[in-house]
Design a protein around this motif. Structure first.
Motif, short mmCIF file in Angstrom:
data_model
loop_
_atom_site.label_atom_id
_atom_site.label_comp_id
_atom_site.label_asym_id
_atom_site.label_seq_id
_atom_site.Cartn_x
_atom_site.Cartn_y
_atom_site.Cartn_z
N ARG A 1 2.30 91.51 91.71
CA ARG A 1 3.64 91.19 91.23
C ARG A 1 4.47 90.58 92.35
O ARG A 1 4.49 91.07 93.48
CB ARG A 1 4.34 92.45 90.71
N ALA A 2 5.18 89.49 92.03
CA ALA A 2 5.97 88.80 93.04
C ALA A 2 7.14 89.64 93.50
O ALA A 2 7.83 90.28 92.69
CB ALA A 2 6.45 87.47 92.49
N LEU A 3 7.39 89.65 94.79
CA LEU A 3 8.56 90.31 95.36
C LEU A 3 9.63 89.24 95.53
O LEU A 3 9.74 88.59 96.56
CB LEU A 3 8.20 90.95 96.70
N VAL A 4 10.40 89.04 94.46
CA VAL A 4 11.43 88.01 94.43
C VAL A 4 12.72 88.61 93.90
O VAL A 4 12.73 89.72 93.34
CB VAL A 4 10.99 86.82 93.54
N GLY A 5 13.81 87.88 94.07
CA GLY A 5 15.09 88.38 93.63
C GLY A 5 15.18 88.60 92.13
O GLY A 5 15.88 89.49 91.67
N ASP A 6 14.45 87.77 91.36
CA ASP A 6 14.47 87.88 89.91
C ASP A 6 13.05 87.82 89.40
O ASP A 6 12.39 86.78 89.52
CB ASP A 6 15.30 86.74 89.30
N PRO A 7 12.52 88.91 88.82
CA PRO A 7 11.12 88.92 88.38
C PRO A 7 10.81 87.89 87.31
O PRO A 7 9.65 87.53 87.11
CB PRO A 7 10.93 90.34 87.85
N ARG A 8 11.82 87.38 86.59
CA ARG A 8 11.57 86.37 85.58
C ARG A 8 11.02 85.08 86.18
O ARG A 8 10.40 84.28 85.48
CB ARG A 8 12.86 86.07 84.80
N ASN A 9 11.23 84.88 87.48
CA ASN A 9 10.71 83.68 88.11
C ASN A 9 9.23 83.78 88.45
O ASN A 9 8.70 82.92 89.15
CB ASN A 9 11.52 83.34 89.36
N ASP A 10 8.58 84.80 87.93
CA ASP A 10 7.13 84.92 88.05
C ASP A 10 6.47 84.93 86.67
O ASP A 10 5.30 85.23 86.54
CB ASP A 10 6.78 86.22 88.81
N VAL A 11 7.23 84.57 85.63
CA VAL A 11 6.74 84.73 84.26
C VAL A 11 5.61 83.77 83.94
O VAL A 11 4.77 84.05 83.09
CB VAL A 11 7.91 84.58 83.26
N HIS A 12 5.58 82.61 84.59
CA HIS A 12 4.46 81.68 84.40
C HIS A 12 4.26 80.88 85.68
O HIS A 12 5.11 80.88 86.58
CB HIS A 12 4.65 80.78 83.18
N VAL A 13 3.13 80.22 85.75
CA VAL A 13 2.69 79.57 86.97
C VAL A 13 3.64 78.47 87.42
O VAL A 13 3.87 78.28 88.62
CB VAL A 13 1.26 79.02 86.78
N ILE A 14 4.21 77.73 86.48
CA ILE A 14 5.05 76.60 86.87
C ILE A 14 6.34 77.08 87.52
O ILE A 14 6.72 76.61 88.60
CB ILE A 14 5.35 75.70 85.65
N ILE A 15 7.02 78.05 86.91
CA ILE A 15 8.28 78.49 87.50
C ILE A 15 8.06 79.29 88.79
O ILE A 15 8.88 79.23 89.70
CB ILE A 15 9.13 79.29 86.49
N SER A 16 6.94 80.00 88.90
CA SER A 16 6.70 80.73 90.14
C SER A 16 6.50 79.76 91.30
O SER A 16 6.95 80.01 92.43
CB SER A 16 5.50 81.67 90.00
#
Length: 508
Positions: A173-188
């Protein structure tokens, strides 16, 4: 592309980090009285809500079914199809990134329990990249490099995964400010580009402190607000420089592509002193910025119509669908996220944006702004909606639930406010009843703009809200220095998404 799918409580809950797991906090309590305040409000409080029964909703959804693109690339074979728009496909996901930035709500679970309707305890929506920076190095140290806390931390993957990735925990799981920015490959990977852009800007500013000359220090979570020490720029000045270039992208690059040049010039123009000046007639702020429900639950969901069946990430891969029936069991079957980036899945960004050295025939286009939704969104994966319902169905049901007006009533009201002839913006929806507002905005784009951008009503809503958020942010360049020009682009005084990706040194 605001919060997607689950909306009405009838779907099974998703894992907490999943995109769209719950409705945005506060959207269930949208004031109609001018004396009430909250995270959400209404542009027109007096318009009657559109009431539709289940059969009527389903009939609208049936009109939005698209047979799908043909060809090897989910419709992309290097030759544009009749379903393509002039805008590159990357703007679809930049729109989602922007949405996550202005709707990020880091309020603690305790505060959320005390204020479930977000009447008071929410952060002001701003283009401040808090989805990237979180609450700053003091409050969210896991986002930052402890050896150089001015920089954001990058991920280190095992050899079987991509070398360049977001920082992740041991479960991927990405350690980012907003977990929604890991929802798919393009936005991550777009989020990763912003991380790397920030880090490269740190190096550039250290080498040339004049880049932040005249740029104020904007603290992040209380970190970095002090005055520069000697000639060394502060973290807060660097963050301001990054944010201002991002805000320029939103206002001067993204928005004109989405709403059209004519709508954009009506909302934001330069005065005689070359300062940007806005003309807002719909979106007014008395106390602090708020989110119009007509924007959040309808106008800004235009991105769902732009999504392609599949995308080609790079020359070494076959096109991959956004969602697939095999994706729940096979992580390599589609572009879903919340996992380490598979080896060989790095995006070649010239396939998503214009302006890069190799952009051209391989640059994929977004689909038209119209009422037809690509097949992967007709039946969502069980991991997103256990009933496998259509995204169109969920969008329309949410609009009814939050008591949005019909598109026809809303268009008449907007036309009166901005000085348009109501007949000139009338749209024949093909429905025997009032149109759901989201559907109407897409139909307007289809009829009034041939699907190349949002129409004059939907575009005006999107432009006014995004410009209004910037205008009411005291730390934005539009408010603080409306004559400011970018300093980091290849062409002085301009800045494009291609400049950001080039500086970030991601795969081009």
């Amino acid at each position: 592309m605001t919060e997607s799918p689950a909306d009405d409580g009838s779907a099974a809950p998703l894992p907490p980090a999943a995109h769209g797991a719950t409705p945005t906090r506060g959207i269930g309590n949208v004031p109609r009285s001018t004396t009430e305040t909250g995270k959400f409000g209404r542009l027109f409080r007096g318009l009657p809500p559109l009431v539709l029964d289940e059969t009527q909703i389903q009939n609208v959804v049936n009109m939005m079914v698209d047979a799908g693109d043909q060809g090897a690339g989910g419709g992309w074979s290097g030759t544009p199809t009749a379903s393509d728009v002039a805008a590159p496909a990357g703007w679809t996901y930049f729109a989602q990134f922007v949405d996550h930035d202005v709707t990020f709500d880091p309020t603690s679970l305790l505060d959320q329990a005390n204020d479930p309707d977000a009447l008071e305890n929410f952060r002001t929506p701003r283009f401040d990249l808090d989805s990237v920076y979180g609450l700053g190095p003091s409050a969210n140290p896991w986002l930052y490099d402890q050896n150089d806390p001015d920089k954001l931390l990058l991920g280190v993957n095992p050899p079987e995964y991509a070398a360049r990735d977001l920082n992740r925990n041991h479960q991927g799981r990405a350690l980012v400010g907003d977990p929604r920015n890991d929802v798919h490959v393009i936005i991550s990977q777009l989020h990763l580009a912003f991380v790397e852009f920030h880090n490269h800007v740190v190096d550039r500013v250290r080498a040339d402190p004049t880049l932040v000359g005249g740029v104020p220090a904007t603290p992040v979570g209380g970190w970095g607000g002090g005055a520069p020490v000697g000639y060394r720029p502060t973290f807060a000045q660097i963050v301001t420089l990054v944010r201002w270039h991002y805000q320029w992208l939103v206002l001067m690059g993204f928005l004109p592509a989405i709403v059209g040049a004519d709508t954009m010039s009506a909302v934001l123009k330069r005065d005689k002193k070359d300062r940007l000046d806005s003309d807002l007639r719909l979106y007014n702020v008395r106390r602090k910025p708020w989110m119009p429900v007509e924007f959040s639950a309808a106008a800004y969901r235009f991105g769902h119509s732009l999504v392609r069946d599949a995308y080609l990430l790079n020359v070494g891969l076959s096109p991959l669908p956004v969602f697939s029936s095999d994706g729940d069991a096979n992580p390599l079957a589609d572009l879903r996220g919340f996992r380490r980036l598979p080896a060989g899945w790095e995006i070649e960004w010239h396939r998503f944006f214009d302006g890069l050295p190799t952009s051209g025939p391989d640059t994929q286009r977004a689909r038209l702004f119209d009422t037809r939704i690509a097949p992967p969104l007709h039946s969502l994966p069980a991991s997103i909606d256990h009933m496998r319902r259509s995204l169109a169905l969920l969008n329309i049901k949410r609009g009814v639930a939050v008591e949005l007006p019909s598109g026809e009533d809303f268009a008449t009201a907007v036309a009166g406010k901005v000085g348009l002839d109501p007949m000139s913006v009338a749209v024949q929806s093909g429905l025997p009843h009032g149109s759901p507002l989201w559907f109407w905005f897409l139909k307007e784009a289809e009829v009034q703009r041939s699907g190349q951008s949002l129409g004059p009503i939907g575009g005006r809503v999107v432009a006014e809200v995004l410009v209004g958020l910037a205008e009411n942010d005291p730390s934005s360049f539009l408010k603080a220095q409306p004559d400011w020009r970018p300093t980091l682009g290849a062409q002085h005084g301009e800045f494009t998404i291609a400049d950001l990706l080039t500086i970030a040194a991601v795969t081009l």
